[in-house]
Write an enzyme that holds these catalytic residues in place. Structure first.
Site, short mmCIF file in Angstrom:
data_model
loop_
_atom_site.label_atom_id
_atom_site.label_comp_id
_atom_site.label_asym_id
_atom_site.label_seq_id
_atom_site.Cartn_x
_atom_site.Cartn_y
_atom_site.Cartn_z
N ASP A 106 -5.16 9.67 0.36
CA ASP A 106 -5.76 9.73 -0.98
C ASP A 106 -5.97 11.16 -1.46
O ASP A 106 -5.89 11.45 -2.66
CB ASP A 106 -7.10 8.99 -0.99
CG ASP A 106 -6.93 7.48 -1.10
OD1 ASP A 106 -5.77 7.01 -1.12
OD2 ASP A 106 -7.96 6.77 -1.16
N LYS A 133 -7.45 -3.89 8.06
CA LYS A 133 -8.80 -4.34 8.41
C LYS A 133 -9.81 -3.40 7.77
O LYS A 133 -9.94 -2.25 8.18
CB LYS A 133 -9.02 -4.39 9.91
CG LYS A 133 -10.44 -4.82 10.27
CD LYS A 133 -10.67 -4.81 11.75
CE LYS A 133 -12.09 -5.27 12.07
NZ LYS A 133 -13.12 -4.31 11.62
N SER A 158 -8.51 -0.54 11.14
CA SER A 158 -9.93 -0.24 11.13
C SER A 158 -10.20 1.25 10.95
O SER A 158 -9.81 1.84 9.96
CB SER A 158 -10.53 -0.78 12.44
OG SER A 158 -11.92 -0.70 12.45
#
Length: 544
Positions: free
Chosen positions: A308, A322, A297
């Site tokens: 990224d 999730k 989460s």
């Protein structure tokens, strides 16, 4: 096993996009919708009354209603949940990073319940309650036969109420304390300290709650003052939490304008939104992030954003996966629904949510069959062009699995209670010849553990062997002590440090043999090169 994973499910229902509750909304219904609702209500009532009339068991209406609601939500996704009024209150307290009680971690050992670690600043800490105090009565009622959960439920209660706690302290006798319950902090960040070589360590394992950003920011400031030049950021057991806190933590490390996450939902009920960094001078030291199968989460938001943008090197195992945005909807009776309203994506556009269609609830939470069920169809690129994938959690840059052998697990089970009983006696000064191990004051939670402290000597191991030989009730195979000496020395030291300095400081003892942490430390030089590459790439783009 099922209970364990149900608790995991409850911990994973976030991130919430808002810390507060949303008012229930009423929508206009068509005639068909109204008829469908009436038919469902009639069918449920008929089934319930028939079960009450014909079943061999008595129907518990509250349990039946709760089970039916959860069953309905289970058809939507595995993370939508129903909380009754008590659960909802506890959940909100957890999100506020606190609960109300006397402020002590307790443990059950050998059929008895003991104080393990009083929380600094709470009623139990101020009163002088210590590690190893056996809880023998609460408000005059004996705790004989009660388990750890039952004792805990008697100790927690409304803010400002009083509770009388009677304990048995070795070498002293029974002591009674009249304590006033108060707010007990549940910080997100359980540990931050320096490792050798100027490496800071932050363990953020209790979720992203209302105080998370402030805790992390303060920890970084403190570590920088101690000479930190690189950071190991541990998210391995973090089940997630509030999105705004994940954004703010990520913002500590990313530059103004860099995207942190995107949210996408049904346009009518959940407008799309992007979160970007606003920090014009983020910290730029090398960072290694530890992730595990339990990282989920909001913790995946942070890990994914740093990966990224090539801001951190990720070490560990594939995360939980999730990527569902959820909101709370309170009901009239004080209960609440937690409903999925959208999905979140990493800066490169990766959806982290694992596929849950056509799978049982427990297969999903246990990640059974993931090798066949998970398809990483989303290939994306980081800022510097590295390939990353969506659709199956966050993959680490360096895979390092937990190396706990079946033998080690068996040793933990075998020595769990015997070691506690020995250290309990040792810290109370009841093992002759070792006065230096006696703990005579409340735990010093601010102590910085030194390598030489509370090391377990061969002499102490000999005393441990004698103790186990004499304590037939512990049913220990004494011949194992010599074979498993290294393991036992570490465990005895861990319990001693807990008694003297609390569980937070004792955690450092565990890290000494943590292979994932050692791998993270080894990756610091590559994290430094990655950070430099990311800076050059960003500078090049800014000059275009």
């Amino acid at each position: 096993m099922k209970k364990k994973y149900l608790l995991l499910a409850l911990a994973l229902i976030l991130p919430l996009t808002f810390a507060g509750a949303h008012p229930m909304q009423r929508y206009a219904q068509t005639a068909d919708e109204a008829e469908a609702r009436k038919r469902i209500a009639d069918d449920f009532a008929e089934a319930l009354l028939l079960a009450q009339e014909k079943s061999a068991s008595t129907v518990d209406y509250d349990r039946a209603a709760k089970a039916s609601i959860n069953g309905m939500l289970r058809t939507l996704d595995p993370h939508s949940m129903y909380f009754d009024a008590k659960q909802w209150e506890e959940f909100q307290n957890d999100q506020r990073s606190r609960y109300y009680g006397i402020g002590s971690a307790i443990v059950q050992r050998n059929g008895k319940v003991y104080i393990w670690a009083p929380t600094e600043g709470t009623a139990s800490y101020r009163a002088g309650i210590r590690y190893g105090d056996q809880i023998i009565a609460i408000d005059g009622a004996s705790t004989e036969g009660l388990n750890q959960t039952q004792v805990r439920n008697k100790l927690i209660g409304p803010d400002g109420t009083q509770v009388a706690v009677k304990v048995e302290r070795l070498g002293v006798g029974p002591l009674e304390f009249k304590l006033t319950r108060g707010a007990v902090p549940l910080p997100s960040l359980t540990n931050s300290f320096m490792l050798p070589g100027g490496i800071g360590y932050i363990n953020l394992d209790r979720g992203f709650n209302t105080t998370t950003y402030d805790e992390v920011r303060r920890a970084i400031i403190d570590l920088r003052q101690q000479g930190m030049t690189s950071l190991v950021f541990d998210l391995r057991l973090n089940h997630g939490g509030l999105v705004d806190q994940a954004w703010r933590v990520s913002n500590l490390f990313l530059y103004n304008g860099q995207k942190i996450l995107s949210m996408r939902g049904r346009p009518v009920t959940f407008p799309n939104r992007d979160y970007t960094a606003t920090n014009t001078a983020p910290d730029d030291y090398p960072v290694v992030v530890l992730i595990s199968r339990e990282t989920a989460s909001a913790a995946e938001i942070v890990a994914g954003a740093l990966q990224d943008h090539d801001r951190a090197r990720l070490v560990g195992e594939n995360s939980f996966g999730k990527g569902l945005v959820q909101n709370p909807f309170p009901l009239k009776d004080g209960s609440a629904l937690i409903l999925t309203t959208g999905h979140y994506y990493t800066p490169s556009g990766r959806l982290i949510q694992r596929n849950y269609s056509g799978r049982s609830f427990y297969d999903y939470y246990l990640k059974r069959g993931d090798k066949e069920a998970v398809q990483r169809t989303e290939e994306k690129k980081t800022d510097t062009g590295r390939t990353v994938y969506g659709g199956g959690g966050i993959d680490p840059d360096v895979v390092e699995k937990v190396r706990i052998t079946p033998k080690e697990l068996e040793m933990q089970r075998a020595w769990f209670e015997p070691v506690f009983e020995f250290v309990h006696q040792l810290a109370a000064g009841q093992i002759s010849g070792f006065p230096e191990y006696k703990v005579e004051k409340p735990a010093d939670h601010h102590h910085r553990l030194q390598p030489a402290e509370y090391q377990v000597s061969d002499k102490l191991m000999a005393a441990f062997k004698t103790f186990m030989t004499e304590r037939k009730d512990l049913k220990v195979d004494v011949s194992r002590i010599d074979r498993e000496g290294d393991f036992l020395k570490r465990w005895i030291r861990y319990e001693l440090v807990t008694a003297a300095y609390g569980t937070e400081t004792a955690f450092q003892v565990q890290l000494e043999t943590d292979n994932q942490v050692q791998k993270a430390i080894a990756e610091i030089p590559k994290a430094r090169m990655m950070a430099e590459d990311a800076r050059r790439t960003r500078a090049s783009r800014n000059n275009e």
